[in-house]
Scaffold this motif. Structure first.
Motif, PDB file in Angstrom:
ATOM      1  N   UNK A   1       0.829  -1.206   0.000  1.00  0.00           N
ATOM      2  CA  UNK A   1       0.000   0.000   0.000  1.00  0.00           C
ATOM      3  C   UNK A   1       0.866   1.261   0.000  1.00  0.00           C
ATOM      4  N   UNK A   2       1.927   1.268   0.798  1.00  0.00           N
ATOM      5  CA  UNK A   2       2.791   2.447   0.832  1.00  0.00           C
ATOM      6  C   UNK A   2       3.529   2.615  -0.493  1.00  0.00           C
ATOM      7  N   UNK A   3       3.915   1.508  -1.136  1.00  0.00           N
ATOM      8  CA  UNK A   3       4.554   1.596  -2.447  1.00  0.00           C
ATOM      9  C   UNK A   3       3.577   2.171  -3.469  1.00  0.00           C
ATOM     10  N   UNK A   4       2.334   1.716  -3.389  1.00  0.00           N
ATOM     11  CA  UNK A   4       1.312   2.228  -4.302  1.00  0.00           C
ATOM     12  C   UNK A   4       1.111   3.726  -4.097  1.00  0.00           C
ATOM     13  N   UNK A   5       1.020   4.154  -2.848  1.00  0.00           N
ATOM     14  CA  UNK A   5       0.811   5.577  -2.567  1.00  0.00           C
ATOM     15  C   UNK A   5       1.988   6.414  -3.033  1.00  0.00           C
ATOM     16  N   UNK A   6       3.219   5.925  -2.836  1.00  0.00           N
ATOM     17  CA  UNK A   6       4.395   6.651  -3.315  1.00  0.00           C
ATOM     18  C   UNK A   6       4.408   6.730  -4.837  1.00  0.00           C
ATOM     19  N   UNK A   7       4.046   5.620  -5.499  1.00  0.00           N
ATOM     20  CA  UNK A   7       4.016   5.613  -6.966  1.00  0.00           C
ATOM     21  C   UNK A   7       2.945   6.575  -7.479  1.00  0.00           C
ATOM     22  N   UNK A   8       1.803   6.591  -6.805  1.00  0.00           N
ATOM     23  CA  UNK A   8       0.718   7.491  -7.207  1.00  0.00           C
ATOM     24  C   UNK A   8       1.153   8.948  -7.029  1.00  0.00           C
ATOM     25  N   UNK A   9       1.830   9.234  -5.938  1.00  0.00           N
ATOM     26  CA  UNK A   9       2.337  10.586  -5.689  1.00  0.00           C
ATOM     27  C   UNK A   9       3.350  10.990  -6.756  1.00  0.00           C
ATOM     28  N   UNK A  10       4.193  10.065  -7.140  1.00  0.00           N
ATOM     29  CA  UNK A  10       5.208  10.323  -8.177  1.00  0.00           C
ATOM     30  C   UNK A  10       4.546  10.636  -9.521  1.00  0.00           C
ATOM     31  N   UNK A  11       3.509   9.862  -9.867  1.00  0.00           N
ATOM     32  CA  UNK A  11       2.779  10.093 -11.113  1.00  0.00           C
ATOM     33  C   UNK A  11       2.126  11.474 -11.093  1.00  0.00           C
TER      34      UNK A  11
END
Length: 107
Positions: free
Chosen positions: A13-23
């Motif tokens: 979940x934290x990886x997903x949130x970081x990736x979403x923030x990066x996008x």
């Protein structure tokens, strides 16, 4: 067993949130870049039509906005030599590990 599953879910979940923030950061940068190209081109055309390049005033806008765009790219792509994204990730992991050690001592 449940803690391992929970940690795995939290990590995912934290990886997903970081990736979403990066996008989102990339979208903002490319939106800014597109607006820069469009507006500066429009200003250059207006400049040419009004005075045939006798005074290229649109370059002031291009220069000013270009500086902002440069720093936006710097931040978006992590070109900061002092506080890079890797440094930030290492520090976050370090603090999380410290907190886990502290909490595990008292359980």
């Amino acid at each position: 067993m449940k803690t391992i599953e929970n940690n795995s879910m939290e990590t995912r979940e934290s990886k997903y949130l970081r990736a979403k923030e990066r996008v989102e950061e990339l979208k903002k940068f490319y939106g800014n870049l597109t607006a820069y190209i469009f507006v500066i081109t429009l200003l250059a055309v207006i400049n040419y039509l009004t005075n045939d390049w006798r005074y290229m005033w649109f370059l002031w806008a291009a220069f000013g906005w270009g500086i902002g765009l440069f720093f936006h790219a710097f931040r978006t792509f992590g070109w900061n030599p002092f506080f890079s994204r890797d440094w930030e990730d290492r520090k976050i992991r370090e603090y999380m590990e410290e907190e886990e050690k502290t909490n595990s001592r008292w359980e």
